[in-house]
Design an enzyme around this catalytic site. Sequence first.
Site, PDB file in Angstrom:
ATOM      1  N   ASN A  33      -0.897 -10.172  -3.797  1.00  0.00           N
ATOM      2  CA  ASN A  33      -1.941 -10.021  -2.763  1.00  0.00           C
ATOM      3  C   ASN A  33      -2.914 -11.352  -2.623  1.00  0.00           C
ATOM      4  O   ASN A  33      -3.533 -11.525  -3.586  1.00  0.00           O
ATOM      5  CB  ASN A  33      -2.838  -8.627  -3.196  1.00  0.00           C
ATOM      6  CG  ASN A  33      -1.750  -7.452  -3.077  1.00  0.00           C
ATOM      7  OD1 ASN A  33      -1.334  -7.185  -2.272  1.00  0.00           O
ATOM      8  ND2 ASN A  33      -1.539  -6.756  -3.982  1.00  0.00           N
ATOM      9  N   GLU A  85      14.846  -2.640  -4.341  1.00  0.00           N
ATOM     10  CA  GLU A  85      14.753  -3.253  -5.987  1.00  0.00           C
ATOM     11  C   GLU A  85      15.041  -2.095  -6.579  1.00  0.00           C
ATOM     12  O   GLU A  85      14.898  -0.841  -6.508  1.00  0.00           O
ATOM     13  CB  GLU A  85      12.942  -3.334  -6.172  1.00  0.00           C
ATOM     14  CG  GLU A  85      12.318  -4.533  -5.782  1.00  0.00           C
ATOM     15  CD  GLU A  85      10.939  -4.952  -5.966  1.00  0.00           C
ATOM     16  OE1 GLU A  85      10.355  -5.771  -5.849  1.00  0.00           O
ATOM     17  OE2 GLU A  85      10.273  -3.723  -6.638  1.00  0.00           O
ATOM     18  N   ILE A 141      12.227   1.049 -11.942  1.00  0.00           N
ATOM     19  CA  ILE A 141      11.619   1.061 -13.214  1.00  0.00           C
ATOM     20  C   ILE A 141      11.305   2.261 -13.765  1.00  0.00           C
ATOM     21  O   ILE A 141      10.214   2.786 -13.353  1.00  0.00           O
ATOM     22  CB  ILE A 141      10.755  -0.231 -13.840  1.00  0.00           C
ATOM     23  CG1 ILE A 141      11.090  -1.445 -13.216  1.00  0.00           C
ATOM     24  CG2 ILE A 141      10.701  -0.294 -15.094  1.00  0.00           C
ATOM     25  CD1 ILE A 141      12.353  -2.101 -13.805  1.00  0.00           C
ATOM     26  N   LYS A 178      -3.069   3.700  -5.262  1.00  0.00           N
ATOM     27  CA  LYS A 178      -4.108   3.533  -6.365  1.00  0.00           C
ATOM     28  C   LYS A 178      -5.473   4.440  -6.218  1.00  0.00           C
ATOM     29  O   LYS A 178      -5.933   4.322  -5.183  1.00  0.00           O
ATOM     30  CB  LYS A 178      -4.558   2.089  -6.710  1.00  0.00           C
ATOM     31  CG  LYS A 178      -3.339   1.096  -7.139  1.00  0.00           C
ATOM     32  CD  LYS A 178      -4.036  -0.139  -6.870  1.00  0.00           C
ATOM     33  CE  LYS A 178      -2.868  -1.345  -6.730  1.00  0.00           C
ATOM     34  NZ  LYS A 178      -3.390  -2.727  -6.478  1.00  0.00           N
ATOM     35  N   VAL A 206      -9.225  -4.276  -3.853  1.00  0.00           N
ATOM     36  CA  VAL A 206     -10.133  -3.111  -3.831  1.00  0.00           C
ATOM     37  C   VAL A 206     -10.843  -2.916  -5.193  1.00  0.00           C
ATOM     38  O   VAL A 206     -12.047  -2.891  -5.254  1.00  0.00           O
ATOM     39  CB  VAL A 206      -9.503  -1.764  -3.330  1.00  0.00           C
ATOM     40  CG1 VAL A 206     -10.418  -0.600  -3.579  1.00  0.00           C
ATOM     41  CG2 VAL A 206      -8.857  -1.923  -1.972  1.00  0.00           C
ATOM     42  N   ARG A 258      -5.588 -12.011  -1.374  1.00  0.00           N
ATOM     43  CA  ARG A 258      -6.840 -11.490  -0.734  1.00  0.00           C
ATOM     44  C   ARG A 258      -7.662 -10.851  -1.908  1.00  0.00           C
ATOM     45  O   ARG A 258      -7.303 -11.036  -3.061  1.00  0.00           O
ATOM     46  CB  ARG A 258      -6.686 -10.722   0.263  1.00  0.00           C
ATOM     47  CG  ARG A 258      -5.840  -9.332  -0.088  1.00  0.00           C
ATOM     48  CD  ARG A 258      -5.767  -8.222   0.745  1.00  0.00           C
ATOM     49  NE  ARG A 258      -4.872  -7.070   0.288  1.00  0.00           N
ATOM     50  CZ  ARG A 258      -4.811  -6.127  -0.539  1.00  0.00           C
ATOM     51  NH1 ARG A 258      -5.854  -6.339  -1.191  1.00  0.00           N
ATOM     52  NH2 ARG A 258      -3.877  -5.499  -0.848  1.00  0.00           N
ATOM     53  N   GLU A 272       0.855  -8.729  -9.193  1.00  0.00           N
ATOM     54  CA  GLU A 272       1.073  -7.349  -9.441  1.00  0.00           C
ATOM     55  C   GLU A 272       2.463  -7.252 -10.322  1.00  0.00           C
ATOM     56  O   GLU A 272       3.373  -7.927  -9.715  1.00  0.00           O
ATOM     57  CB  GLU A 272       1.300  -6.457  -8.404  1.00  0.00           C
ATOM     58  CG  GLU A 272      -0.381  -6.174  -7.506  1.00  0.00           C
ATOM     59  CD  GLU A 272      -0.427  -5.179  -6.603  1.00  0.00           C
ATOM     60  OE1 GLU A 272       0.697  -4.658  -6.396  1.00  0.00           O
ATOM     61  OE2 GLU A 272      -1.511  -4.951  -6.247  1.00  0.00           O
ATOM     62  N   GLY A 281       0.953  -1.323   0.071  1.00  0.00           N
ATOM     63  CA  GLY A 281      -0.078  -0.091   0.125  1.00  0.00           C
ATOM     64  C   GLY A 281       0.992   1.238  -0.141  1.00  0.00           C
ATOM     65  O   GLY A 281       0.412   2.370   0.534  1.00  0.00           O
ATOM     66  N   GLY A 282       2.167   1.204  -0.402  1.00  0.00           N
ATOM     67  CA  GLY A 282       3.001   2.398  -0.537  1.00  0.00           C
ATOM     68  C   GLY A 282       3.529   2.691   0.908  1.00  0.00           C
ATOM     69  O   GLY A 282       4.228   3.633   0.900  1.00  0.00           O
TER      70      GLY A 282
END
Length: 503
Positions: A289, A199, A202, A236, A294, A291, A274, A163-164
């Site tokens: 994820n 990481e 990109i 997002k 959203v 689950r 993702e 979630g950032g």
Amino acid sequence: MIKKVLVANRGEIAMRIFRTCRVMNIPTVAIYTHVDRGALHVRYAEEAFCISEDEGDTSYLKPDLIIGIAKKTGAAIHPGYGFLSENADFARRCEEEGVIFIGPSADIIHRMGIKTEARKIMKEAGVPVVPGTEAPVADLEEAKKVAAEVGYPIMLKALAGGGGKGMRLVREESEIETAFRLSRSEAGNSFGNDAIYIEKYIENPHHIEVQVLGDKYGNVIHLYERECSVQRRNQKVIEESPSPFVQEETRKKMLEVAVEACKKIHYYSAGTLEFMMDKDQNFYFLEMNTRLQVEHPVTEATTGVDLVRDMIMVAAGNRLPYKQEDIEFRGAAIECRIYAEDPENNFMPSPGVIQVREAPEGRNIRLDSAAYAGFEVSLHYDPMIAKLCSWGRNRESAITNMLRALREYKILGIKTTIPFHIRVLRNETFLKGNYDTTFIDTKFDKEDLKRRKNNNPTIAIIAAALKHFEQEKEAAARATTVPLVGESLWKHYGKLQMSANNY
């Protein structure tokens, strides 16, 4: 057999799950805090249990209490998203206590929840991964060493969450010390684990994700991809399907890779892989994820699949009701996340009581919400109050339908991001479909500010009023007769409007 479902969550996601349960004739159980006692999900469920001690206790993170309620009521538990949805210990406790957990196994949640472990597993499964570390970096010196090997720019990421949170972009070595300290601090505060990994960043990436669905018998299918590159602070805000950027050859390869990887790790239930994709259509695994997402409504709109229903059926031990060839992709869909935030004030939270709420209606519109007139939006929880989704036969039609719905959506008493979404969907770069995750910072703001500067009606009317005042002043100086006192106000206003149109 699942005879009852407890949703270990609140708000719009609890309502979304409850509605599918009602279609399936499955009784529902809600949990709530004192702050949420007037929430819609509490009213909607057949049973509801308060899990807080007083007004100051706002936590939904009470696994022991929640499992106790599930056992008492004979309910399976659906975690929704957020809160306990990717907590492996909670899923394991459910397994040990004989409570059905509507999601994947605790082992898979654990392995995919450790980002470096997930990268390693996906790499072994043949999925391309972004260059970086396969273990958390121990300290700043190791971070500097790895960054030099990988090459700047890099991303610092929290090991235990998403979630950032805990995420920092570092473009050169002079920035890494401050970024490393802030990342560890935010990760520790958000997830109780301050471990950080690295990481390669990109440049101008697209955030693409693949929805998968599996059962306990080794069957896995994909439900195509979602474009999630409209992001603010790594969160997002608008998602769509299909991606207007991904080419068909790349799409086919990415979907196949996602399904094969899930088969190799024996994944079941709904899940999302993702990916980051560069300008040349190279894609790299980002995270999984384990689950419900959203943004799942855009997938449901384009495939006709009810993901919540299938999660419940799989948890009950049923096979998937369809094969890959049974999934027919139709049209295009867009979702806007509606937040109680002030987009004109750096998206600051806007808590308060909703005084007026008029929801959009009509064909090809879906609204997942738990808001109503009189409901108080609290500072204690996520400010997202609704998800608005539109469908169309093509992308242009989906955008047109969404704009109509956004204009009809009226919420008074608090600030919302509805005006922001309207501006995004009218943005030239967005309309062309060539945006990436830098869109909000590099394209939207500049184009939007220019448009607003050129078209701001307030500025135009002020300018017209000043010009009109000067003309009246000059005319009065030349006049030899007294002007009519009773000149029509509407006529006077009309002059201003006509003048404003020239600005």
